[in-house]
Design an enzyme around this catalytic site. Structure first.
Site, mmCIF file in Angstrom:
data_model
loop_
_atom_site.group_PDB
_atom_site.id
_atom_site.type_symbol
_atom_site.label_atom_id
_atom_site.label_comp_id
_atom_site.label_asym_id
_atom_site.label_seq_id
_atom_site.Cartn_x
_atom_site.Cartn_y
_atom_site.Cartn_z
ATOM 1 N N HIS A 11 0.858 -1.293 0.043
ATOM 2 C CA HIS A 11 0.050 0.002 0.312
ATOM 3 C C HIS A 11 0.788 1.139 0.023
ATOM 4 C CE1 HIS A 11 -0.020 -0.262 4.621
ATOM 5 N NE2 HIS A 11 1.021 -0.568 4.419
ATOM 6 N N GLU A 183 -1.016 -4.768 13.775
ATOM 7 C CA GLU A 183 -2.222 -4.529 12.833
ATOM 8 C C GLU A 183 -3.381 -5.671 12.992
ATOM 9 O OE1 GLU A 183 -1.243 -5.198 8.584
ATOM 10 O OE2 GLU A 183 0.496 -3.881 8.667
ATOM 11 N N ARG A 424 -8.843 11.014 19.803
ATOM 12 C CA ARG A 424 -7.451 11.343 19.105
ATOM 13 C C ARG A 424 -7.171 12.712 19.257
ATOM 14 N NH1 ARG A 424 -8.508 9.470 13.236
ATOM 15 N NH2 ARG A 424 -6.539 10.482 12.970
ATOM 16 N N ASN A 504 -2.062 22.348 14.985
ATOM 17 C CA ASN A 504 -1.667 21.969 13.637
ATOM 18 C C ASN A 504 -2.233 20.402 13.397
ATOM 19 O OD1 ASN A 504 -0.620 21.265 10.986
ATOM 20 N ND2 ASN A 504 1.294 20.683 11.875
#
Ligand SMILES: [Fe+2]
Length: 544
Positions: A11, A183, A424, A504
């Site tokens: 990927h 993963e 997050r 940011n």
């Protein structure tokens, strides 16, 4: 010599161009195709090449395909073993190998005029290693540590660069893989595997590592410089979470346990490597090196004085690494990469023409920094589109969404604007010279947002939007020499607010790649509650 690098196998397809030892262009295909990560890492997609990124790299340098001397392709199909020998459960892996063997033809098809015999296969982890050891700015020998999900038959490389030559000291074969373990956990926790691993890292800071003993029994370093990862029954530790379910403390505790164990094993690998090389500098790449919490542990507790991480540490970076490796093998002296802004940029004329075409009312302020700082100080959200796009997953002040760090609510507001989960964090950018008084226990300068720092107690209340639940922040330091426009903005914002810090985050919405060209950012501006777009020397205001 002109060397093109290509990553296409799993990927994050990407292309990079190295001309006479200098990195002149590098970009991910997702920024052109507008499909996040370019493609899913399945064998069926391995034939697809980063066509648009590669063509752009050539255009950027004013080259035609026949003028390319060599191409580095970051996978060597001759190294692949039968799946049963690698212990991986993928009945279609042979398809990936077949497509990789045919890659020279696919690349020549995409770039008419290029001779397919110019394509060189570069082992996947050698390409990752080169993106660290050959891109870093140093002349001294340096160690290199690569960890990811998988390459041809391995998931890790430890080695050392002396000049342009790599000495491989250890490599861990599949099925053992720290990246695949992470993963698997990502998928078990209801996120998208080989994409959302950073969400697991963020979730880990909400938990306690109460399964650490279990993890220690299953995952451990070995005395040959490698490691073992035994299969883990995740279900026994925390229930599988569906994507639409809320997470519980069990999920956070499991994330914390795996995160902590990953850090411990990486420390063991770094210590083993340092015992053999005695080097001062460690360079890192591979998807695991995007784990900025683990990077920080290596910096703090590891044996190396300095840790440098390739900003495109995931597979995209292997395009650059493959090109650098091929150039070095040909004896080309290399220059360190100048920064992460290696992607597309636009002239003021191109920007103005696009604004006129879109019939957007725009201004060209005499003092761009102060005009933008005024909106930020008034708690506006700003889309900041300046210079060349970043290579790698982080927005570093070229394709950024900016906000006031002093308003705690801006975290939620930005996560809403972007459609992200509320656990997050968003990150701060800070003027380099002011960083030491605000951010501690992490490497400074930190230009690529690849480490976390502790926020000094007296600053936590002043910049609450960027302080994560554990009191840390993932800092980008801004050097005025290298980033004059962003530094001017930070200075103007400090003049108005006393804070040399801005929130940011990347300029995109959920599930989409970071904006890259002018049209992308105008579409994003049109669809999201952004108050001001600062694009080149122009600003566009949201009309009331
Ligand atoms: Fe990789």
């Amino acid at each position: 010599m002109r060397v093109l690098g290509i990553n296409a196998i799993f990927h994050d397809p990407a292309a990079a161009l190295v001309v006479d030892g200098r990195v002149v262009a590098a970009a991910e295909e997702e920024r052109f195709s507008r499909r996040k990560h370019g493609k899913r890492p399945v064998p069926f997609s391995a034939w697809e090449q980063p066509v648009e990124a590669a063509r752009w790299c050539l255009r950027q340098a004013g080259l035609t395909p026949d003028q390319i001397d060599l191409v580095g392709y970051s996978y060597d199909p001759s190294l692949v073993l039968p799946p049963e020998e690698m212990g991986i459960d993928d009945t279609w892996d042979h398809l990936r190998t077949m497509y990789a063997k045919e890659a020279p033809g696919f690349i020549a098809d995409a770039l008419p005029g290029l001779d397919r015999d110019k394509v060189r296969f570069v082992p996947h982890h050698v390409a990752h290693a080169a993106s660290g050891g050959l891109a870093v700015s140093t002349a001294e020998p340096r160690s290199v540590l690569v960890c990811d999900g998988r390459g041809e038959r391995a998931s890790h490389l430890s080695g050392r660069y002396d000049g342009g030559r790599l000495e491989v000291l250890a490599g861990q074969r599949l099925p053992h893989s720290l990246g695949l373990m992470y993963e698997d956990l990502t998928s078990h926790l209801g996120f998208l595997r080989s994409s959302d691993e950073y969400k697991v890292m963020a979730l880990a800071s909400y938990g306690k590592p109460r399964f650490l003993d279990r993890l220690r029994a299953a995952v451990r370093a070995t005395d040959d410089g490698g490691f073992v990862t035994e299969p883990i029954d995740w279900e026994e530790l925390a229930p599988r979470r569906r994507a639409d379910e809320d997470w519980t403390s069990a999920h956070a505790d499991l994330a914390a346990s795996v995160q902590r164990r990953l850090e411990e094993v990486l420390l063991d690998l770094a210590r083993w490597l340092h015992e053999r090389t005695g080097d001062r500098i460690l360079t890192m790449a591979g998807g695991t090196a995007l784990n900025c919490v683990a990077n920080t542990v290596l910096h703090r507790e590891g044996p190396f004085e300095k840790v440098w991480v390739q900003p495109a540490a995931g597979d995209a970076g292997t395009a650059l690494g493959a090109a650098l490796h091929v150039a070095a093998t040909e004896g080309e002296p290399l220059e360190p990469m100048p920064g992460a802004d290696l992607g597309r940029g636009f002239t003021d004329e191109e920007i103005e023409r696009a604004l006129r075409t879109a019939r957007l009312p725009y201004e060209r302020p005499a003092d761009l920094a102060d005009t933008v700082a005024e909106v930020l100080a008034g708690d506006g959200i700003v889309a900041w589109f300046q210079g060349r796009a970043e290579y790698g997953p982080r927005a570093l002040g070229h394709r950024s969404l900016l906000a006031h760090p002093g308003r705690k609510a801006n975290l939620e507001r930005l996560n809403d604007v972007k459609g992200r989960e509320q656990f997050r964090p968003v990150a701060p950018m800070v003027l380099l010279e002011r960083a030491p008084e605000i951010f501690a226990r992490g490497p400074l300068p930190s230009p690529y947002m690849l480490f976390v720092h502790d926020v000094a107690p007296q600053w936590q209340d002043r910049i609450p939007a960027v302080v994560h639940v554990d009191g840390t922040a993932r800092v980008q330091t801004v050097d005025p020499e290298r980033e004059p426009r962003v530094a001017a903005l930070l200075t103007a914002f400090e003049r108005r607010t006393g804070l040399p810090v801005l929130v940011n985050t990347s300029l995109n919405t959920a599930g989409r790649p970071i904006v890259d060209d002018i049209k992308d950012v105008l579409e994003c501006f049109g669809a999201t509650p952004i108050d001001l777009l600062a694009i080149g020397p122009f600003v566009v205001r949201r009309r009331p």
